[in-house]
Write a protein that holds these residues in place. Structure first.
Motif, PDB file in Angstrom:
ATOM      1  N   VAL A   1      -9.035  13.256 -17.109  1.00  0.00           N
ATOM      2  CA  VAL A   1      -7.870  13.113 -16.227  1.00  0.00           C
ATOM      3  C   VAL A   1      -6.545  13.205 -16.996  1.00  0.00           C
ATOM      4  N   PRO A   2      -6.373  12.546 -18.145  1.00  0.00           N
ATOM      5  CA  PRO A   2      -5.096  12.680 -18.859  1.00  0.00           C
ATOM      6  C   PRO A   2      -4.791  14.124 -19.262  1.00  0.00           C
ATOM      7  N   VAL A   3      -5.810  14.904 -19.559  1.00  0.00           N
ATOM      8  CA  VAL A   3      -5.607  16.314 -19.898  1.00  0.00           C
ATOM      9  C   VAL A   3      -5.047  17.063 -18.691  1.00  0.00           C
ATOM     10  N   ILE A   4      -5.660  16.862 -17.531  1.00  0.00           N
ATOM     11  CA  ILE A   4      -5.188  17.500 -16.301  1.00  0.00           C
ATOM     12  C   ILE A   4      -3.759  17.070 -15.985  1.00  0.00           C
ATOM     13  N   ASN A   5      -3.468  15.794 -16.132  1.00  0.00           N
ATOM     14  CA  ASN A   5      -2.109  15.306 -15.877  1.00  0.00           C
ATOM     15  C   ASN A   5      -1.096  15.945 -16.816  1.00  0.00           C
ATOM     16  N   SER A   6      -1.457  16.121 -18.076  1.00  0.00           N
ATOM     17  CA  SER A   6      -0.557  16.775 -19.033  1.00  0.00           C
ATOM     18  C   SER A   6      -0.296  18.222 -18.644  1.00  0.00           C
ATOM     19  N   ILE A   7      -1.331  18.924 -18.229  1.00  0.00           N
ATOM     20  CA  ILE A   7      -1.165  20.319 -17.797  1.00  0.00           C
ATOM     21  C   ILE A   7      -0.277  20.383 -16.560  1.00  0.00           C
ATOM     22  N   ARG A   8      -0.483  19.475 -15.613  1.00  0.00           N
ATOM     23  CA  ARG A   8       0.334  19.434 -14.398  1.00  0.00           C
ATOM     24  C   ARG A   8       1.800  19.180 -14.741  1.00  0.00           C
ATOM     25  N   LYS A   9       2.052  18.222 -15.631  1.00  0.00           N
ATOM     26  CA  LYS A   9       3.430  17.921 -16.027  1.00  0.00           C
ATOM     27  C   LYS A   9       4.074  19.111 -16.725  1.00  0.00           C
ATOM     28  N   TRP A  10       3.318  19.783 -17.588  1.00  0.00           N
ATOM     29  CA  TRP A  10       3.849  20.964 -18.260  1.00  0.00           C
ATOM     30  C   TRP A  10       4.218  22.028 -17.230  1.00  0.00           C
ATOM     31  N   GLY A  11       3.343  22.260 -16.267  1.00  0.00           N
ATOM     32  CA  GLY A  11       3.622  23.249 -15.236  1.00  0.00           C
ATOM     33  C   GLY A  11       4.839  22.895 -14.415  1.00  0.00           C
TER      34      GLY A  11
END
Length: 61
Positions: free
Chosen positions: A43-53
């Motif tokens: 989940v933290p990986v997905i959240n980081s990708i979402r924030k970057w996007g």
């Protein structure tokens, strides 16, 4: 998007251990999905990708 894309994606995520599928064996069919411990750690990986996007990608088409 094909109607089977979601089902195929869920199957792939199950095969690699990110989600667990529970089939209730009912008619009509009923299934539920939950994150495995591995999926929860992702989940933290997905959240980081979402924030970057959100920061770097424009929503205009």
């Amino acid at each position: 998007m094909d109607k089977n894309d979601g089902k195929d994606g869920a199957r792939r995520y199950g095969e690699i251990g990110l989600i667990q599928r529970k089939d209730f064996g009912t008619v009509p069919p009923k299934v539920s999905y939950r994150l495995t411990p591995l999926g929860e750690r992702f989940v933290p990986v997905i959240n980081s990708i979402r924030k970057w996007g959100t920061r770097h990608l424009s929503v205009t088409a």
